[in-house]
Design a protein around this motif. Structure first.
Motif, PDB file in Angstrom:
ATOM      1  N   LEU A 178       0.834  -1.200   0.000  1.00 55.39           N
ATOM      2  CA  LEU A 178       0.000   0.000   0.000  1.00 55.39           C
ATOM      3  C   LEU A 178       0.870   1.252   0.000  1.00 55.39           C
ATOM      4  O   LEU A 178       0.605   2.211  -0.732  1.00 55.39           O
ATOM      5  N   ILE A 179       1.904   1.238   0.809  1.00 58.19           N
ATOM      6  CA  ILE A 179       2.821   2.377   0.858  1.00 58.19           C
ATOM      7  C   ILE A 179       3.451   2.612  -0.512  1.00 58.19           C
ATOM      8  O   ILE A 179       3.641   3.761  -0.934  1.00 58.19           O
ATOM      9  N   GLU A 180       3.739   1.546  -1.223  1.00 53.42           N
ATOM     10  CA  GLU A 180       4.377   1.649  -2.535  1.00 53.42           C
ATOM     11  C   GLU A 180       3.515   2.410  -3.529  1.00 53.42           C
ATOM     12  O   GLU A 180       4.021   3.218  -4.318  1.00 53.42           O
ATOM     13  N   ILE A 181       2.200   2.191  -3.531  1.00 57.18           N
ATOM     14  CA  ILE A 181       1.339   2.828  -4.537  1.00 57.18           C
ATOM     15  C   ILE A 181       0.809   4.184  -4.080  1.00 57.18           C
ATOM     16  O   ILE A 181       0.226   4.922  -4.886  1.00 57.18           O
ATOM     17  N   ALA A 182       0.998   4.516  -2.796  1.00 57.90           N
ATOM     18  CA  ALA A 182       0.440   5.762  -2.261  1.00 57.90           C
ATOM     19  C   ALA A 182       1.188   6.980  -2.785  1.00 57.90           C
ATOM     20  O   ALA A 182       2.375   6.924  -3.109  1.00 57.90           O
ATOM     21  N   ASP A 183       0.464   8.101  -2.852  1.00 60.79           N
ATOM     22  CA  ASP A 183       1.069   9.386  -3.221  1.00 60.79           C
ATOM     23  C   ASP A 183       1.587  10.127  -1.997  1.00 60.79           C
ATOM     24  O   ASP A 183       2.556  10.883  -2.076  1.00 60.79           O
ATOM     25  N   LEU A 184       0.932   9.920  -0.862  1.00 59.53           N
ATOM     26  CA  LEU A 184       1.287  10.632   0.376  1.00 59.53           C
ATOM     27  C   LEU A 184       1.189   9.644   1.532  1.00 59.53           C
ATOM     28  O   LEU A 184       0.143   9.018   1.727  1.00 59.53           O
ATOM     29  N   VAL A 185       2.270   9.487   2.260  1.00 59.39           N
ATOM     30  CA  VAL A 185       2.290   8.589   3.414  1.00 59.39           C
ATOM     31  C   VAL A 185       2.833   9.364   4.614  1.00 59.39           C
ATOM     32  O   VAL A 185       3.911   9.951   4.537  1.00 59.39           O
ATOM     33  N   THR A 186       2.084   9.341   5.709  1.00 54.77           N
ATOM     34  CA  THR A 186       2.525   9.968   6.944  1.00 54.77           C
ATOM     35  C   THR A 186       2.539   8.917   8.041  1.00 54.77           C
ATOM     36  O   THR A 186       1.548   8.192   8.222  1.00 54.77           O
ATOM     37  N   GLU A 187       3.644   8.831   8.762  1.00 55.44           N
ATOM     38  CA  GLU A 187       3.747   7.900   9.879  1.00 55.44           C
ATOM     39  C   GLU A 187       3.726   8.673  11.186  1.00 55.44           C
ATOM     40  O   GLU A 187       4.581   9.519  11.433  1.00 55.44           O
TER      41      GLU A 187
END
Length: 207
Positions: A178-187
């Motif tokens: 999911l992280i791979e295809i996402a445009d914006l990832v916030t942890e």
């Protein structure tokens, strides 16, 4: 020097800011605002769903049709749900599909069925071109426990999400696919939490 005469420091500051602005303008000239984003909020820290609901509130303020599908914790009576259903149902569709955390239901088959039902609702909402943002709250938990197939979810988002639709996926332990295809990832990082000091979830803070 009179009060109206700029100091050397102010002149240097203005020149520096002018250069920064010119550089930013060049960067922004090559950007586009016409893409629906896949947004992931994950991590052990608090604030993943809260950030997603902040985006829902922005959509409502801009009169942009939006929707929420709650996985896992859908049985909770939350402030967000109460506010949206009572005052903004014409702009935001709210579907509470979960039945509680796995340690509460203690029934894997039931949890899988609830997650599948939520995913079917989510797909219909995402396919609807009139809805501009769909929040899939705590879907990462359903994916983590394999209640949903990550390959199916990522394939759908890549192939069937309308080009201008935003999808927000929340929950800790987001899968790498999911992280791979996402445009914006916030942890969200956990630094300190009152639960560790024996304090239960607080109204207005957690729900």
């Amino acid at each position: 020097m009179s009060p109206s005469t700029p100091s050397a420091e102010n002149i240097r500051h203005a020149e520096k800011m002018a250069k920064i602005k010119a550089a930013r303008d060049r960067i922004m000239a090559g950007k586009t605002d016409s893409k629906g984003l896949i947004i992931v909020h994950t991590g052990a820290g608090k604030g993943k769903s809260s950030a997603g609901f902040g985006m829902i509130m922005r959509c409502i303020a801009h009169e942009m049709p939006c929707a929420v599908v709650q996985f896992i914790k859908g049985g909770w009576e939350t402030g967000e749900r109460r506010l949206i259903e009572r005052h903004f149902a014409h702009l935001c569709r709210f579907h509470a599909m979960g039945e509680g955390f796995t340690w509460e239901t203690q029934d894997r088959a039931r949890d899988i069925a609830a997650a599948r039902s939520g995913w079917e609702v989510a797909k219909a909402l995402i396919r609807d071109p009139a809805i501009q943002l769909v929040m899939l709250d705590e879907i990462n938990i359903a994916l983590r426990y394999d209640y949903l197939d990550i390959a199916e979810v990522t394939a759908f988002l890549q192939a069937e999400k309308p080009p201008l639709t935003h999808v927000v996926l929340t929950g800790r332990n987001a899968k790498p696919e999911l992280i791979e295809i996402a445009d914006l990832v916030t942890e969200m990082s956990l630094v300190k939490h009152p639960f560790r000091a024996g304090i239960k979830a607080q109204k207005g803070v957690e729900f």
